[in-house]
Write a protein that holds these residues in place. Structure first.
Motif, short mmCIF file in Angstrom:
data_model
loop_
_atom_site.label_atom_id
_atom_site.label_comp_id
_atom_site.label_asym_id
_atom_site.label_seq_id
_atom_site.Cartn_x
_atom_site.Cartn_y
_atom_site.Cartn_z
N LYS A 27 0.81 -1.21 0.00
CA LYS A 27 0.00 0.00 0.00
C LYS A 27 0.85 1.27 0.00
N ILE A 28 2.16 1.12 -0.10
CA ILE A 28 3.06 2.27 -0.16
C ILE A 28 3.34 2.58 -1.64
N PRO A 29 3.10 3.81 -2.07
CA PRO A 29 3.38 4.15 -3.48
C PRO A 29 4.81 3.75 -3.86
N PHE A 30 4.94 2.98 -4.94
CA PHE A 30 6.22 2.38 -5.31
C PHE A 30 7.30 3.43 -5.53
N GLN A 31 6.98 4.50 -6.23
CA GLN A 31 8.00 5.50 -6.54
C GLN A 31 8.49 6.19 -5.28
N ALA A 32 7.59 6.51 -4.37
CA ALA A 32 7.98 7.17 -3.12
C ALA A 32 8.90 6.27 -2.31
N ARG A 33 8.56 4.97 -2.25
CA ARG A 33 9.39 4.02 -1.51
C ARG A 33 10.76 3.88 -2.14
N SER A 34 10.80 3.72 -3.46
CA SER A 34 12.07 3.48 -4.14
C SER A 34 12.99 4.70 -4.09
N LEU A 35 12.42 5.89 -4.21
CA LEU A 35 13.24 7.10 -4.13
C LEU A 35 13.80 7.30 -2.73
N THR A 36 12.99 6.99 -1.73
CA THR A 36 13.47 7.08 -0.35
C THR A 36 14.65 6.15 -0.13
N LYS A 37 14.53 4.92 -0.62
CA LYS A 37 15.63 3.97 -0.51
C LYS A 37 16.86 4.47 -1.25
N THR A 38 16.65 5.01 -2.44
CA THR A 38 17.78 5.54 -3.23
C THR A 38 18.50 6.64 -2.47
N TRP A 39 17.77 7.57 -1.92
CA TRP A 39 18.40 8.68 -1.20
C TRP A 39 19.12 8.20 0.06
N LEU A 40 18.55 7.22 0.73
CA LEU A 40 19.19 6.68 1.93
C LEU A 40 20.51 5.98 1.59
N ARG A 41 20.57 5.33 0.45
CA ARG A 41 21.72 4.50 0.09
C ARG A 41 22.67 5.17 -0.91
N ASN A 42 22.28 6.32 -1.43
CA ASN A 42 23.02 6.93 -2.53
C ASN A 42 24.46 7.26 -2.16
N LYS A 43 24.69 7.76 -0.95
CA LYS A 43 26.04 8.15 -0.55
C LYS A 43 26.99 6.95 -0.60
N THR A 44 26.53 5.81 -0.11
CA THR A 44 27.36 4.60 -0.11
C THR A 44 27.66 4.14 -1.53
N VAL A 45 26.63 4.15 -2.39
CA VAL A 45 26.81 3.71 -3.78
C VAL A 45 27.71 4.66 -4.53
N GLU A 46 27.46 5.96 -4.39
CA GLU A 46 28.24 6.96 -5.13
C GLU A 46 29.72 6.91 -4.77
N SER A 47 30.02 6.55 -3.53
CA SER A 47 31.42 6.45 -3.11
C SER A 47 32.17 5.44 -3.96
N LEU A 48 31.53 4.31 -4.26
CA LEU A 48 32.17 3.32 -5.12
C LEU A 48 32.11 3.73 -6.58
N VAL A 49 30.96 4.23 -7.03
CA VAL A 49 30.80 4.62 -8.44
C VAL A 49 31.88 5.62 -8.86
N LYS A 50 32.15 6.57 -7.99
CA LYS A 50 33.14 7.60 -8.31
C LYS A 50 34.57 7.09 -8.25
#
Length: 280
Positions: A222-245
């Motif tokens: 019942k949680i809007p998919f886009q809202a959930r996925s963007l929240t997860k992305t923002w929470l995890r983005n710093k960790t991912v970007e550290s490797l990507v860069k």
């Protein structure tokens, strides 16, 4: 930087480097009613992560995304080992082109799993050292069967987990608990893992774990998919970007370490110790 990895005694004893090109090392199934995909590792005997297995995991994650899966359960067909970690034979006397591809594929697979738009659950139905632990840590929820162990135990082999392995653990159990676990190379029992928050639930068997995993994913229905996925992305983005860069630097550091004579000697001794145990 890590050279992580475990390898099964049987595989070392037989000298098998990898499965047949035609062998399927993972299976991906989808529950038609819930839209939840199950990705099962099935590389005998212990799901050691070689280039071929990582490639199939990565492809399966892409397929789950393309099919608009509502969630994904990661588990093993081997009730006894979730994944024994990175395949040590990928790093011992390596072919330079292959080992580059191997590490790059590991980076890619972790990035995909860590930032999936859909919710992910690891049903850990066996021991899960090193790279196996990383896969579990990359999921949002971890359910573990009793009487097994899990942890990033690289220091016990005289090696070091790379920063993104470490960050994956810190993000789950915090700086202090991670520092103690990583420096000791500690393997947590199921109960210890639950107590420090490394896993979220304890179950008696894989079937119960799968049921609980489905229930966890259903919480997001019942949680809007886009809202959930963007929240997860923002929470995890710093960790991912550290490797990507820093993917190229991470690869070069790995290559520098893995090709050092003392590293190769250490790997050789480790392989020989496993062979000796296998013959007893």
């Amino acid at each position: 930087m890590a050279l992580l990895c475990f390898q099964s005694l049987r595989m070392l004893r037989s000298g098998i480097r990898c499965m047949s090109q035609n062998a399927q090392l993972v299976s991906l199934t989808v529950n038609d009613k819930t839209g939840v995909a199950t990705l099962s590792l099935q590389r005998p005997p212990v799901n050691s992560l070689n280039l071929e297995l990582l490639t199939e995991i990565s492809s399966a994650l892409t397929e789950a995304t393309d099919n608009n899966s509502r969630g994904l359960i990661l588990t093993s067909t081997n009730d006894g080992v979730f994944s024994a970690g990175l395949d040590i034979l990928e790093m011992y006397k390596p072919n330079l082109d292959r080992v580059k591809e191997f590490w790059t594929k590991l980076q890619e697979t972790w990035i995909k799993l860590y930032q999936t738009a859909y919710p992910t659950v690891a049903v850990i139905n066996g021991h899960s050292p090193a790279g196996g632990c990383l896969l579990a840590l990359s999921c949002e929820h971890r359910i573990m069967v009793k009487n097994f162990t899990i942890g990033l135990n690289e220091t016990r082999l005289g090696i070091v987990a790379p920063p993104w392995f470490i960050a994956s653990m810190v993000n789950v159990i915090g700086q202090r608990q991670s520092e103690r676990a990583l420096t000791l190379g500690h393997m947590f029992t199921t109960e210890e893992a639950k107590n420090v928050g490394l896993i979220d639930e304890i179950v008696q068997n894989k079937a119960e774990g799968t049921t609980q995993a489905e229930a966890f994913i259903q919480k997001f229905a019942k949680i809007p998919f886009q809202a959930r996925s963007l929240t997860k992305t923002w929470l995890r983005n710093k960790t991912v970007e550290s490797l990507v860069k820093n993917r190229e630097d991470d690869l070069n550091m790995f290559l520098q370490v893995v090709t050092q004579p003392n590293a190769q000697e250490s790997l050789g001794h480790y392989i020989q110790s496993l062979k000796n145990k296998a013959t007893k």
